[in-house]
Design a protein around this motif. Structure first.
Motif, PDB file in Angstrom:
ATOM      1  N   GLN A 239     -14.113  15.686  -5.031  1.00 51.07           N
ATOM      2  CA  GLN A 239     -14.022  15.343  -3.607  1.00 51.07           C
ATOM      3  C   GLN A 239     -15.255  15.824  -2.856  1.00 51.07           C
ATOM      4  O   GLN A 239     -15.766  15.149  -1.965  1.00 51.07           O
ATOM      5  CB  GLN A 239     -12.757  15.917  -2.985  1.00 51.07           C
ATOM      6  CG  GLN A 239     -11.468  15.243  -3.471  1.00 51.07           C
ATOM      7  CD  GLN A 239     -11.436  13.743  -3.223  1.00 51.07           C
ATOM      8  OE1 GLN A 239     -12.210  13.201  -2.427  1.00 51.07           O
ATOM      9  NE2 GLN A 239     -10.550  13.043  -3.913  1.00 51.07           N
ATOM     10  N   ASP A 260     -10.209  13.656   1.543  1.00 54.56           N
ATOM     11  CA  ASP A 260      -9.897  13.112   0.228  1.00 54.56           C
ATOM     12  C   ASP A 260     -10.092  11.610   0.189  1.00 54.56           C
ATOM     13  O   ASP A 260      -9.494  10.880   0.984  1.00 54.56           O
ATOM     14  CB  ASP A 260      -8.442  13.441  -0.146  1.00 54.56           C
ATOM     15  CG  ASP A 260      -8.279  14.910  -0.465  1.00 54.56           C
ATOM     16  OD1 ASP A 260      -8.355  15.276  -1.637  1.00 54.56           O
ATOM     17  OD2 ASP A 260      -8.119  15.697   0.497  1.00 54.56           O
ATOM     18  N   ARG A 262      -9.500   8.736  -2.443  1.00 53.39           N
ATOM     19  CA  ARG A 262      -8.936   8.381  -3.744  1.00 53.39           C
ATOM     20  C   ARG A 262      -9.124   6.890  -3.936  1.00 53.39           C
ATOM     21  O   ARG A 262      -8.186   6.109  -3.799  1.00 53.39           O
ATOM     22  CB  ARG A 262      -7.447   8.740  -3.790  1.00 53.39           C
ATOM     23  CG  ARG A 262      -7.234  10.221  -3.556  1.00 53.39           C
ATOM     24  CD  ARG A 262      -5.779  10.576  -3.426  1.00 53.39           C
ATOM     25  NE  ARG A 262      -5.650  11.953  -2.966  1.00 53.39           N
ATOM     26  CZ  ARG A 262      -4.602  12.431  -2.328  1.00 53.39           C
ATOM     27  NH1 ARG A 262      -3.570  11.642  -2.073  1.00 53.39           N
ATOM     28  NH2 ARG A 262      -4.567  13.681  -1.950  1.00 53.39           N
ATOM     29  N   ASN A 277      -8.314  16.460   7.140  1.00 51.10           N
ATOM     30  CA  ASN A 277      -7.089  16.057   6.433  1.00 51.10           C
ATOM     31  C   ASN A 277      -6.826  14.556   6.437  1.00 51.10           C
ATOM     32  O   ASN A 277      -5.681  14.118   6.524  1.00 51.10           O
ATOM     33  CB  ASN A 277      -5.857  16.773   7.006  1.00 51.10           C
ATOM     34  CG  ASN A 277      -5.926  18.263   6.745  1.00 51.10           C
ATOM     35  OD1 ASN A 277      -6.580  18.702   5.804  1.00 51.10           O
ATOM     36  ND2 ASN A 277      -5.273  19.031   7.582  1.00 51.10           N
ATOM     37  N   ILE A 279      -6.804  11.087   4.393  1.00 50.24           N
ATOM     38  CA  ILE A 279      -6.753  10.614   3.011  1.00 50.24           C
ATOM     39  C   ILE A 279      -7.059   9.118   3.007  1.00 50.24           C
ATOM     40  O   ILE A 279      -6.380   8.336   3.670  1.00 50.24           O
ATOM     41  CB  ILE A 279      -5.364  10.872   2.391  1.00 50.24           C
ATOM     42  CG1 ILE A 279      -5.054  12.371   2.398  1.00 50.24           C
ATOM     43  CG2 ILE A 279      -5.311  10.320   0.959  1.00 50.24           C
ATOM     44  CD1 ILE A 279      -3.690  12.724   1.841  1.00 50.24           C
ATOM     45  N   GLU A 281      -7.414   5.821   0.573  1.00 47.65           N
ATOM     46  CA  GLU A 281      -7.036   5.391  -0.778  1.00 47.65           C
ATOM     47  C   GLU A 281      -7.390   3.922  -0.999  1.00 47.65           C
ATOM     48  O   GLU A 281      -7.394   3.128  -0.054  1.00 47.65           O
ATOM     49  CB  GLU A 281      -5.521   5.560  -0.980  1.00 47.65           C
ATOM     50  CG  GLU A 281      -5.073   6.996  -0.858  1.00 47.65           C
ATOM     51  CD  GLU A 281      -3.589   7.174  -1.166  1.00 47.65           C
ATOM     52  OE1 GLU A 281      -3.196   8.303  -1.444  1.00 47.65           O
ATOM     53  OE2 GLU A 281      -2.829   6.180  -1.117  1.00 47.65           O
ATOM     54  N   VAL A 297      -3.588   8.590   7.009  1.00 52.75           N
ATOM     55  CA  VAL A 297      -3.621   8.092   5.635  1.00 52.75           C
ATOM     56  C   VAL A 297      -3.938   6.599   5.716  1.00 52.75           C
ATOM     57  O   VAL A 297      -3.214   5.848   6.377  1.00 52.75           O
ATOM     58  CB  VAL A 297      -2.266   8.300   4.928  1.00 52.75           C
ATOM     59  CG1 VAL A 297      -2.319   7.746   3.506  1.00 52.75           C
ATOM     60  CG2 VAL A 297      -1.889   9.779   4.902  1.00 52.75           C
ATOM     61  N   ARG A 299      -4.953   3.166   3.474  1.00 53.94           N
ATOM     62  CA  ARG A 299      -5.018   2.634   2.106  1.00 53.94           C
ATOM     63  C   ARG A 299      -5.364   1.155   2.158  1.00 53.94           C
ATOM     64  O   ARG A 299      -4.752   0.397   2.916  1.00 53.94           O
ATOM     65  CB  ARG A 299      -3.623   2.836   1.486  1.00 53.94           C
ATOM     66  CG  ARG A 299      -3.477   2.388   0.056  1.00 53.94           C
ATOM     67  CD  ARG A 299      -2.054   2.647  -0.440  1.00 53.94           C
ATOM     68  NE  ARG A 299      -1.695   4.056  -0.309  1.00 53.94           N
ATOM     69  CZ  ARG A 299      -0.519   4.506   0.150  1.00 53.94           C
ATOM     70  NH1 ARG A 299       0.407   3.658   0.541  1.00 53.94           N
ATOM     71  NH2 ARG A 299      -0.285   5.792   0.224  1.00 53.94           N
TER      72      ARG A 299
END
Ligand code: UD1
Ligand code: CA
Length: 458
Positions: A239, A260, A262, A277, A279, A281, A297, A299
């Motif tokens: 990371q 992060d 991913r 914090n 994320i 994806e 988050v 994605r």
């Protein structure tokens, strides 16, 4: 160079204490083995074989889409035995590169150094100096010439050998014809009763061949994953590498240790700012000046220029147009298309919907299976009732509609252009353009009504 890459991935990985094969555990959202397969592919190596074993079918079916050949090692009798499984297919003029399926951060440049370094030598070893070499095979060099003579495994080493800090990373390149011969000469006369691939070094030297080594650039790139502590360590290393790449490319990360990724940011514009914090994806595209607040988050999303995503928002399989503002606490679910200059506020959930430019859904609403036009205003607490318990239906809300608060739109239903829906309505039929429609029982006042009072006895 005629290159054959063999990826060893048959080990049991007992220390993971998992029902998932070790190489299927994920680093940065991708199975460990996939990192190694991607490295092999980046070397433009056509001939890649994965040696699989424990839980193998699962590995194969999840990664089987790639070009690699898959060979099963039914019993794990050591790294030498693993390579023996492909001995037949090794060409005499090939250079064989051995990679480990559980060493995910190996860099392409390092492997290229190893492959260049092998030159006319029989074997090229990737070695590294470790402060704590415990557990690794040690590189034994001739004290006078400093040439490599053999590798001794930790379990077979004497105290003096154990003090050596130059270790075998396991990554090896060897001349195919010779390797084939050495494989057939391997014995199991060691503490573990295994066929050690590392024994080819002593065989080569004994037969008058030279063994060269290349040093890894860092310890982390050759670290293997044996347990979940090591997996977590490498995740942070990975990371940090990605974070540094993004920051170098012009992205502001408020704290690279709390970021992060991913997956992959396939594109990013200038002056993107990402708070802590977050994320990301899957595949993400970020336009110019995108700002992402903390704890989001996201994605598989395409985010346009100047979009602001406020804290605690979740976006999945969606596109957000330029200059729109999402959140805080918004949830954008799959197959949602949001236009330009749209505001989606707190506790708003959207699913399989499109929202035209300039529209606003600012508070506490559920919008599902809905097409919303431009400059529409959806009042607080609006719900599109898209599901009758068996089937889903669409709601269409045309341009410049105003929906009052606390409204239920029972799909299928169309709210025509510039309609106004009175607050607190339950709309079951299409509404005409330009009109006010409401369904609300008339307000009344009961004259002389008295509030109940408490019974004295109770
Ligand atoms: C091996 C090396 C050691 C080196 C270390 C680096 C040998 C004998 N030893 O030791 O010198 O310092 O790696 O991590 O080679 N595997 C198979 N089939 C088998 C055995 C292993 O596919 O029968 C695979 C494992 O999945 C793993 C790799 O080979 O990816 C290495 O196996 P592992 O058991 O971790 O080797 P070490 O004993 O640690
Ligand atoms: Ca190991």
């Amino acid at each position: 160079m005629n290159l054959k890459t063999v990826i060893l991935a048959a080990g049991q990985g007992t220390r993971m204490k998992s029902s998932l094969p070790k190489v299927m555990h994920k680093l940065g959202g991708l199975p460990l083995l996939e990192h190694v397969m991607n490295l092999a592919a980046s070397l433009e190596c056509e001939d890649v074989t994965v040696i699989y074993g424990h839980g193998g079918m699962k590995v194969r079916s999840e990664l089987g889409h790639s070009h690699a050949a898959w060979v099963e090692q039914r019993e794990q009798l050591g790294t030498g035995h693993a390579v023996m499984q492909v001995a037949e297919s090794i060409g005499g003029d090939q250079t064989v590169l051995i990679l480990y399926g559980d060493v995910p951060l190996l860099r392409k440049a390092t492997v290229q150094n190893l492959l260049t370094g092998i030159g006319d030598n029989a074997i090229g070893l990737l070695t590294v100096n470790l402060e704590n070499p415990c557990g690794y095979g040690r590189i034994i060099r001739n004290t006078a010439t400093r040439r490599i003579e053999r590798i001794v495994e930790e379990k077979d080493a004497n105290d003096e050998e154990k003090r050596l800090t130059e270790v075998n990373t396991g990554i090896i390149a060897a001349q195919g014809g010779l390797l084939k011969r050495w494989l057939s000469e391997l014995k199991t006369d060691n503490v573990q009763r295994e066929y050690y691939l590392t024994d080819i070094v002593a065989l080569a030297v004994r037969q008058g061949h030279r063994v060269e080594s290349v040093q890894a650039s860092s310890e982390d790139e050759v670290l293997g994953v044996n347990d979940r502590v090591q997996l977590a360590h490498l995740e942070r290393v990975f990371q940090k590498q990605q974070a540094i790449g993004l920051m170098t490319g012009g992205v502001t990360l408020k704290d690279p240790d709390r970021f992060d990724l991913r997956g992959e940011i396939i594109r990013y514009g200038r002056d993107v700012e990402i708070d802590i914090n977050v994320i990301l994806e899957g595949r993400i595209s970020l336009g110019d000046s995108v700002r992402i607040g903390s704890n989001c988050v996201i994605r598989n999303a395409v985010i346009g220029d100047k979009v602001e995503i406020l804290p605690h928002s979740i976006i999945e399989n969606a596109a957000i147009g330029d200059c729109s503002r999402i959140g805080p606490f918004a949830r954008i679910r799959p197959e949602t298309n949001i236009g330009d200059h749209v505001h989606i506020g707190n506790f708003v959930e959207l699913k399989k919907s499109s929202v035209g430019s300039g529209s606003k859904i600012n508070h506490l609403s559920y919008i599902g299976d809905t097409t919303i036009g431009s400059r529409v205003n959806i009042g607080a607490g609006t719900i599109t009732c898209n599901y009758d318990g068996a089937n889903k239906y669409r709601t269409v809300i045309e341009d410049e509609v105003f929906v009052g608060s606390d409204t239920q739109l029972i799909a299928p239903v169309t709210i025509r252009k510039r309609s106004t829906i009175g607050a607190g309505s339950t709309i079951t039929k299409d509404t005409p353009e330009d009109q006010l429609t409401l369904s609300r029982s008339k307000q009344q006042t009961i004259k002389g009504w008295a509030r109940p009072t408490k019974n004295r006895s109770s």
